[in-house]
Design a protein around this motif. Structure first.
Motif, PDB file in Angstrom:
ATOM      1  N   ARG A   1     -34.819   2.586  86.239  1.00 46.82           N
ATOM      2  CA  ARG A   1     -35.770   3.022  87.255  1.00 46.82           C
ATOM      3  C   ARG A   1     -37.185   2.508  87.003  1.00 46.82           C
ATOM      4  O   ARG A   1     -38.012   2.504  87.918  1.00 46.82           O
ATOM      5  CB  ARG A   1     -35.812   4.555  87.324  1.00 46.82           C
ATOM      6  N   HIS A   2     -37.500   2.126  85.788  1.00 49.55           N
ATOM      7  CA  HIS A   2     -38.857   1.729  85.412  1.00 49.55           C
ATOM      8  C   HIS A   2     -38.915   0.221  85.181  1.00 49.55           C
ATOM      9  O   HIS A   2     -38.003  -0.375  84.599  1.00 49.55           O
ATOM     10  CB  HIS A   2     -39.316   2.471  84.165  1.00 49.55           C
TER      11      HIS A   2
ATOM     12  N   HIS B   1     -38.110  -5.126  82.161  1.00 49.83           N
ATOM     13  CA  HIS B   1     -38.759  -6.274  81.518  1.00 49.83           C
ATOM     14  C   HIS B   1     -38.313  -6.406  80.067  1.00 49.83           C
ATOM     15  O   HIS B   1     -38.028  -7.516  79.583  1.00 49.83           O
ATOM     16  CB  HIS B   1     -40.278  -6.109  81.599  1.00 49.83           C
ATOM     17  N   ALA B   2     -38.234  -5.274  79.353  1.00 48.71           N
ATOM     18  CA  ALA B   2     -37.805  -5.323  77.956  1.00 48.71           C
ATOM     19  C   ALA B   2     -36.339  -5.747  77.847  1.00 48.71           C
ATOM     20  O   ALA B   2     -35.971  -6.528  76.951  1.00 48.71           O
ATOM     21  CB  ALA B   2     -38.022  -3.962  77.307  1.00 48.71           C
ATOM     22  N   ALA B   3     -35.490  -5.250  78.741  1.00 41.62           N
ATOM     23  CA  ALA B   3     -34.077  -5.632  78.700  1.00 41.62           C
ATOM     24  C   ALA B   3     -33.900  -7.115  79.007  1.00 41.62           C
ATOM     25  O   ALA B   3     -33.097  -7.811  78.360  1.00 41.62           O
ATOM     26  CB  ALA B   3     -33.292  -4.782  79.697  1.00 41.62           C
ATOM     27  N   ALA B   4     -34.642  -7.627  79.987  1.00 31.37           N
ATOM     28  CA  ALA B   4     -34.546  -9.047  80.305  1.00 31.37           C
ATOM     29  C   ALA B   4     -35.047  -9.912  79.162  1.00 31.37           C
ATOM     30  O   ALA B   4     -34.442 -10.942  78.831  1.00 31.37           O
ATOM     31  CB  ALA B   4     -35.339  -9.342  81.588  1.00 31.37           C
ATOM     32  N   ARG B   5     -36.133  -9.489  78.506  1.00 32.53           N
ATOM     33  CA  ARG B   5     -36.639 -10.245  77.356  1.00 32.53           C
ATOM     34  C   ARG B   5     -35.615 -10.279  76.228  1.00 32.53           C
ATOM     35  O   ARG B   5     -35.403 -11.325  75.587  1.00 32.53           O
ATOM     36  CB  ARG B   5     -37.958  -9.619  76.902  1.00 32.53           C
TER      37      ARG B   5
ATOM     38  N   ARG C   1     -41.765  -5.774  91.699  1.00 30.70           N
ATOM     39  CA  ARG C   1     -41.264  -5.208  92.952  1.00 30.70           C
ATOM     40  C   ARG C   1     -40.567  -3.869  92.743  1.00 30.70           C
ATOM     41  O   ARG C   1     -40.427  -3.098  93.689  1.00 30.70           O
ATOM     42  CB  ARG C   1     -40.305  -6.185  93.611  1.00 30.70           C
ATOM     43  N   MET C   2     -40.116  -3.593  91.533  1.00 29.25           N
ATOM     44  CA  MET C   2     -39.459  -2.313  91.270  1.00 29.25           C
ATOM     45  C   MET C   2     -40.391  -1.127  91.414  1.00 29.25           C
ATOM     46  O   MET C   2     -39.950  -0.005  91.647  1.00 29.25           O
ATOM     47  CB  MET C   2     -38.866  -2.311  89.851  1.00 29.25           C
TER      48      MET C   2
ATOM     49  N   ALA D   1     -30.447  -4.077  92.495  1.00 29.78           N
ATOM     50  CA  ALA D   1     -30.733  -2.925  91.643  1.00 29.78           C
ATOM     51  C   ALA D   1     -30.888  -3.423  90.217  1.00 29.78           C
ATOM     52  O   ALA D   1     -30.080  -4.220  89.733  1.00 29.78           O
ATOM     53  CB  ALA D   1     -29.620  -1.888  91.729  1.00 29.78           C
ATOM     54  N   ALA D   2     -31.958  -2.967  89.551  1.00 30.38           N
ATOM     55  CA  ALA D   2     -32.179  -3.338  88.154  1.00 30.38           C
ATOM     56  C   ALA D   2     -31.267  -2.503  87.256  1.00 30.38           C
ATOM     57  O   ALA D   2     -31.252  -1.270  87.351  1.00 30.38           O
ATOM     58  CB  ALA D   2     -33.640  -3.130  87.777  1.00 30.38           C
ATOM     59  N   VAL D   3     -30.524  -3.161  86.398  1.00 26.57           N
ATOM     60  CA  VAL D   3     -29.575  -2.481  85.506  1.00 26.57           C
ATOM     61  C   VAL D   3     -29.760  -3.023  84.094  1.00 26.57           C
ATOM     62  O   VAL D   3     -30.364  -4.082  83.883  1.00 26.57           O
ATOM     63  CB  VAL D   3     -28.113  -2.680  85.977  1.00 26.57           C
TER      64      VAL D   3
END
Length: 496
Positions: free
Chosen positions: A53-54, A59-63, A88-89, A163-165
């Motif tokens: 949700r945040h 960003h941390a997961a993608a990094r 955009r989230m 959706a960001a997961v």
């Protein structure tokens, strides 16, 4: 504490926090992750990743997933695309965001195919899931129905929603305990290693913010709060609570002891703040909700947005304010304490002739449309077929007529001097310059007209005889004058 306006969750910031060092993963060689190449695993109902949700978590997961090297083609460009998605989230409480290929390509300066490829890399890493697939089908026509839809209703397509997961391998690296599977799984706790790592990351971020914070003096809205832990206390007893109790109460603060505020009053205060932002230039960067909370007591005191805007425009404010809402609150408190705050103007009585909401104008347009509909139907059914048939008859008649030759004046390409020399000398000759020009343009002989006096020999002899007669008359006139003079000089009766 004064808060930066960019930290407000209701304002779309231009940059996100630097979370490059917010994780410390172990060697990725001891962790195994299988890329999701199957498109069926990219849906919201079939994904193995949990909901985020945040934007900071995404960003941390993608990094972590990109730097760990789980995908051979993911790199810096993939991380740039993840940053755009993270920004955009912030507009959705569920972590959903729209995906427009053209807008994203323009924002990153990349082509369309590159954006689609790196979005696929994020889906294969388990960082994105489809909420809704985009389509070019006109949803307005589908919503209204095929019979009720008209060409004037317009067109609107369906955007792709992501959706960001977060994949499970990232939760394991962060030391989180997960309950459930798939998109609906939740974090229920952390391990000891994860807790220690989170503490280290929090201390590191705090040290980074302290080292980069400005230390210069500035306005109250951008002033860094002092560290009260380093303040020196005079005397043997701490009297900080007593000093705080002796301070004057903040009259602008909405305390819990006041009357409860209804949602309608909150909405009215937000609309009040938005009207102020349109009138006062230095309130444009502020959050409308925070500004509405600050001006809510003023609204209760009888201030209107017109009178308050007129009051604020007389203030001399700095050129740049980090938090205009906090500056407004501070200035109102100071001016009220110094009795320098103006009196709210009496609200003007509403004028029935003024239509601020545009209701009457909308009704006028609707009545005009209703009145024009029967006229258009009559024209389409009775008049238009006759006009079209008449137009077809006229066009057919024009096709049957022979083509008309349009006469054009001849054009001569010669020199103007040659044309001037070819004109007759006498102006009374019966050959006009237009006839001479036309003959030269068409390549015809130059017209001469009647004979000129210069070519008539008899006329020349006549002119010569007339000249000689005039000379003889002049000689005879001179002799007669001499005879008259001599006769006058001699006396009468004298003989020579």
């Amino acid at each position: 504490m004064m808060h930066d306006v960019l930290a407000c969750r209701h304002v779309d910031p231009t940059a996100h926090l630097n979370l490059t060092e917010t994780w410390r993963a172990a060697d990725p060689s001891d962790r195994r992750f299988t890329l999701r190449h199957d498109a069926a695993d990219h849906e919201l109902a079939t994904t193995a990743s949990r909901q985020l949700r945040h934007a900071d978590d995404f960003h941390a997961a993608a990094r972590f997933m990109i730097d760990s090297g789980f995908h051979p083609k993911a790199g810096c460009t993939t991380m740039r695309l993840a940053d755009v998605f993270a920004r955009r989230m912030r507009c959705s409480k569920d972590g959903h965001f729209p995906f427009s290929v053209e807008r994203t390509a323009h924002e990153l300066g990349l082509n369309r195919r590159t954006i689609l490829n790196h979005a696929q890399y994020l889906r294969e890493l388990g960082l994105l899931a489809y909420v809704e697939h985009g389509s070019r089908t006109n949803v307005i026509r589908t919503r209204l129905g095929g019979d009720a839809w008209k060409p004037g209703d317009g067109y609107r397509g369906t955007a792709t929603l992501f959706a960001a997961v977060a994949p499970c391998v990232w939760d394991e690296a962060m030391g989180r305990r997960i309950s459930g599977t798939g998109y609906t799984s939740r974090v229920v706790g952390v391990t000891n290693a994860g807790r220690a790592q989170a503490c280290q990351d929090a201390h590191r971020r705090a040290a980074t913010r302290t080292s980069t914070s400005p230390g210069i003096s500035c306005t109250p809205s951008v002033m860094v709060p002092p560290d009260h832990r380093q303040s020196q206390v005079e005397g043997s007893r701490k009297d900080t609570p007593r000093k705080r109790a002796a301070r004057p109460k903040n009259t602008l603060r909405n305390t819990a002891d006041g009357p409860p505020v209804s949602p309608e009053e909150c909405a009215q205060a937000i609309v009040f703040a938005e009207q102020l932002q349109r009138e006062v230039w230095w309130l444009g960067r502020s959050c409308a909700r925070r500004l509405g909370y600050m001006v809510r007591p003023l609204l209760a005191d009888g201030w209107t947005w017109q009178s308050l805007a007129a009051e604020l425009l007389t203030w001399g404010v700095p050129g740049h304010l980090r938090d205009p809402a906090a500056y407004l609150r501070y200035e109102f408190e100071r001016r009220r304490r110094l009795h320098d705050l103006g009196v709210p103007a009496t609200p003007a009585l509403p004028d029935d002739r003024i239509d601020d909401a545009g209701t009457r104008y909308t009704a006028i347009l609707r009545r005009r449309e209703e009145s024009n509909t029967p006229v258009w139907d009559r024209y389409a059914e009775e008049i238009r077929p006759g006009l079209r048939s008449r137009l077809a008859e006229v066009r057919d008649a024009r096709r049957e007529e022979p083509p008309r030759c349009v006469g054009r004046e001849p054009l001569w390409r010669g020199s103007d001097e040659v044309f001037a020399q070819s004109l007759p000398i006498q102006s009374w000759a019966d050959v006009a310059p237009r006839d001479v020009y036309r003959a030269k343009a068409l390549g015809l002989p130059t017209p001469t007209g009647r004979a000129t006096p210069e070519s008539d020999q008899g006329w020349l002899e006549l002119m010569r005889d007339q000249l000689e007669a005039e000379r003889a008359c002049a000689v005879l006139s001179a002799e007669l004058d001499d005879w008259e003079a001599a006769r006058t000089a001699d006396p009468p009766g004298t003989h020579r």
